[in-house]
Design an enzyme around this catalytic site. Structure first.
Site, PDB file in Angstrom:
ATOM      1  N   ARG A  25       0.818  -1.214   0.000  1.00 37.74           N
ATOM      2  CA  ARG A  25       0.000   0.000   0.000  1.00 37.74           C
ATOM      3  C   ARG A  25       0.853   1.266   0.000  1.00 37.74           C
ATOM      4  NH1 ARG A  25      -2.731  -4.205   1.909  1.00 37.74           N
ATOM      5  NH2 ARG A  25      -5.032  -4.238   1.974  1.00 37.74           N
ATOM      6  N   ARG A 120      -7.033 -17.895  -8.755  1.00 39.62           N
ATOM      7  CA  ARG A 120      -7.652 -17.144  -7.655  1.00 39.62           C
ATOM      8  C   ARG A 120      -8.748 -16.217  -8.177  1.00 39.62           C
ATOM      9  NH1 ARG A 120      -2.985 -15.088  -3.654  1.00 39.62           N
ATOM     10  NH2 ARG A 120      -4.816 -14.750  -2.336  1.00 39.62           N
ATOM     11  N   GLN A 167      -8.748  -6.956   0.693  1.00 36.59           N
ATOM     12  CA  GLN A 167      -8.406  -6.722  -0.706  1.00 36.59           C
ATOM     13  C   GLN A 167      -9.607  -6.200  -1.486  1.00 36.59           C
ATOM     14  OE1 GLN A 167      -6.531 -10.188  -2.366  1.00 36.59           O
ATOM     15  NE2 GLN A 167      -4.850 -10.163  -0.898  1.00 36.59           N
ATOM     16  N   ASP A 313      -4.397 -15.383   7.586  1.00 33.48           N
ATOM     17  CA  ASP A 313      -3.110 -15.807   7.029  1.00 33.48           C
ATOM     18  C   ASP A 313      -2.304 -16.656   8.005  1.00 33.48           C
ATOM     19  OD1 ASP A 313      -3.508 -14.600   4.569  1.00 33.48           O
ATOM     20  OD2 ASP A 313      -2.599 -12.709   5.188  1.00 33.48           O
ATOM     21  N   LYS A 340      -6.779 -19.023  -1.271  1.00 33.12           N
ATOM     22  CA  LYS A 340      -5.483 -18.396  -1.046  1.00 33.12           C
ATOM     23  C   LYS A 340      -4.497 -18.922  -2.096  1.00 33.12           C
ATOM     24  CE  LYS A 340      -6.289 -15.708   2.504  1.00 33.12           C
ATOM     25  NZ  LYS A 340      -6.007 -14.258   2.464  1.00 33.12           N
ATOM     26  N   ARG A 344      -5.704 -23.838   1.284  1.00 35.62           N
ATOM     27  CA  ARG A 344      -4.915 -24.066   2.496  1.00 35.62           C
ATOM     28  C   ARG A 344      -5.561 -25.056   3.459  1.00 35.62           C
ATOM     29  NH1 ARG A 344      -2.489 -17.946   3.362  1.00 35.62           N
ATOM     30  NH2 ARG A 344      -0.786 -18.177   1.850  1.00 35.62           N
TER      31      ARG A 344
END
EC number: 2.5.1.19
Length: 427
Positions: A25, A120, A167, A313, A340, A344
């Protein structure tokens, strides 16, 4: 790569690399701002370098020297149509946030990524951006890369997001900086708020009302200085290692303690970990502190609901932590894990089972029964090209008896290029 196993203790002090979310960012907002932005303790991992590369192709002058980055902001209307495709590599953050910025630019761009990015979902971002007026085409109706986008004059949007995703929220808010009017995003749970904090640091205005965040556009940003705190998602691997490896004490310096990111600390505390936070202070927009963790006796917990966005995460390393806690740990409401860098849920369960963990997948998470000794009689584990899976397996090997070899260990460079060196420094 052969991993250290049956480790007798981990002791020492390390400083984890700069926060990946903030590093992305900082470059993006610096590129949009008028004037110079200096970024210290930037994360020079593969994902963040992809962001730098994309903005250079958009005509922004960016100089990098190790962990210091200087961005000469393009200012309003200063980005240029790229002559080449914008390659985001493995970075979902780059892809989705960049789409929000490109939506407000009066030119055409093509966005591609690696094999993982191609799997994704981008529709969660392209759909609201189309509603704002951007023209976006791509595979399966614009749901997957490669994507073609032509931006321009945008309409403001009031959007209710079906997922708590920083996001998605950030892509819409960044587009909103170019729209004429108020753009807002309402989420089901609160996601990480780095974009909101940083837009303010760059002189912009953001309004937060409960779970709804809004910006009134168009806005002009100004260059600034930013120190990037240590990434708590990277620190999480050593926090868990310190709690589960015998006779251990690890101190992590200058770690970001943003409350939208500290779910891992909450879980460690609930499990009974011996953990202490000192030297807490504010670095520009973010709280920062030093965290010390020691070997602990742990108990199982249930993880779900509002906690999930604050540790999404960290779930791979939390799953390992749970194998060393007495009782059954349940992780639920975590379907986001499926989209992800890998699925995962599947990769964590598959790889930890190789080491003897009592773990099973559920539709939206996993169940882990502990405490379970891990063993490795010449076992080969695989990161599946996912940096967080690779680092989790390296920590798992520390408490395993036998020998463990990690395939695709290079994946960790996405977020933590010095991870293995830092791990060795604690042995």
């Amino acid at each position: 790569m052969q991993l250290p196993t049956n480790v007798s203790s981990l002791r020492g002090m390390i400083e984890v690399p700069g926060d990946k979310s903030i590093s992305h960012r900082a470059v993006m907002l610096g590129a949009l701002a008028s004037g110079r932005t200096v970024i210290d303790h930037f994360l020079p991992g593969a994902d963040c370098l992809s962001t730098i590369d994309c903005f250079r192709k958009l005509g922004v002058d960016i100089r990098q020297d190790g962990t210091t980055v200087v961005v000469e902001g393009a200012g309003p209307g200063g980005l240029r149509e790229p002559a080449a495709v914008l390659d985001v590599g493995n970075s979902g953050t780059t892809a989705r946030l960049l789409l929000g910025i490109l939506a407000g630019q009066p030119f055409h761009a093509c966005l591609v990524g690696d094999e993982s990015i191609a799997k994704r979902p981008m529709g969660r971002v392209t759909k609201p951006l189309r509603e704002m007026g951007a023209r976006i085409d791509g595979r399966e109706g614009g749901n997957y890369t490669p994507l073609s986008i032509r931006g321009g004059a945008l309409r403001p949007l009031r959007y209710t997001s079906p997922v708590a995703s920083a996001q998605v929220k950030s892509a819409i808010l960044l587009a909103g900086l170019f729209a004429d009017g108020v753009t807002s995003v309402a989420e089901p749970h609160r996601s990480r708020d780095h974009t909101e904090r940083m837009v303010r640091l760059f002189g912009g205005e953001v309004n937060v009302d409960g779970l709804t965040v809004s910006v009134a556009g168009p806005q002009r940003l100004r260059g600034t200085h930013i120190y990037v705190p240590g990434d708590i998602s990277s620190a999480a691997f050593f926090l868990v290692a310190g709690a589960i490896v015998p006779n251990s004490e690890i101190t992590l310096k200058n770690v970001g303690l943003n409350p939208t990111r500290t779910g891992i600390i909450d879980v460690l505390t609930q499990m009974g970990a011996d953990i202490a936070i000192d030297n807490v202070r504010n670095e520009e927009t973010e709280p920062v502190g030093d965290i010390t963790v020691r070997t602990s006796t742990l108990r199982a917990v249930e993880i779900g609901g509002d906690l999930i966005p604050r540790l999404i995460d960290e779930i791979p390393i939390i799953a390992l932590l749970a194998t060393q806690a007495e009782g059954t740990t349940v992780i639920k409401d975590a379907s986001e894990l499926k989209v992800k860098e890998t699925n995962r849920i599947h990769t964590v369960v598959t790889e930890l089972k190789k080491l003897g963990a009592d773990i099973e997948a559920t539709d939206d998470g996993m169940m882990i029964r502990g405490k379970t000794p891990l063993y490795a009689d010449g076992i080969v584990v695989d990161s599946h090209g996912d940096h967080r899976i690779g680092m989790m397996l390296a920590v798992a090997a520390c408490i395993a008896k036998g020998t463990v070899r990690l395939e695709r260990s290079e994946a960790v460079a996405v977020s933590y290029p010095a991870f293995f060196a830092d791990l060795r420094s604690l042995l």
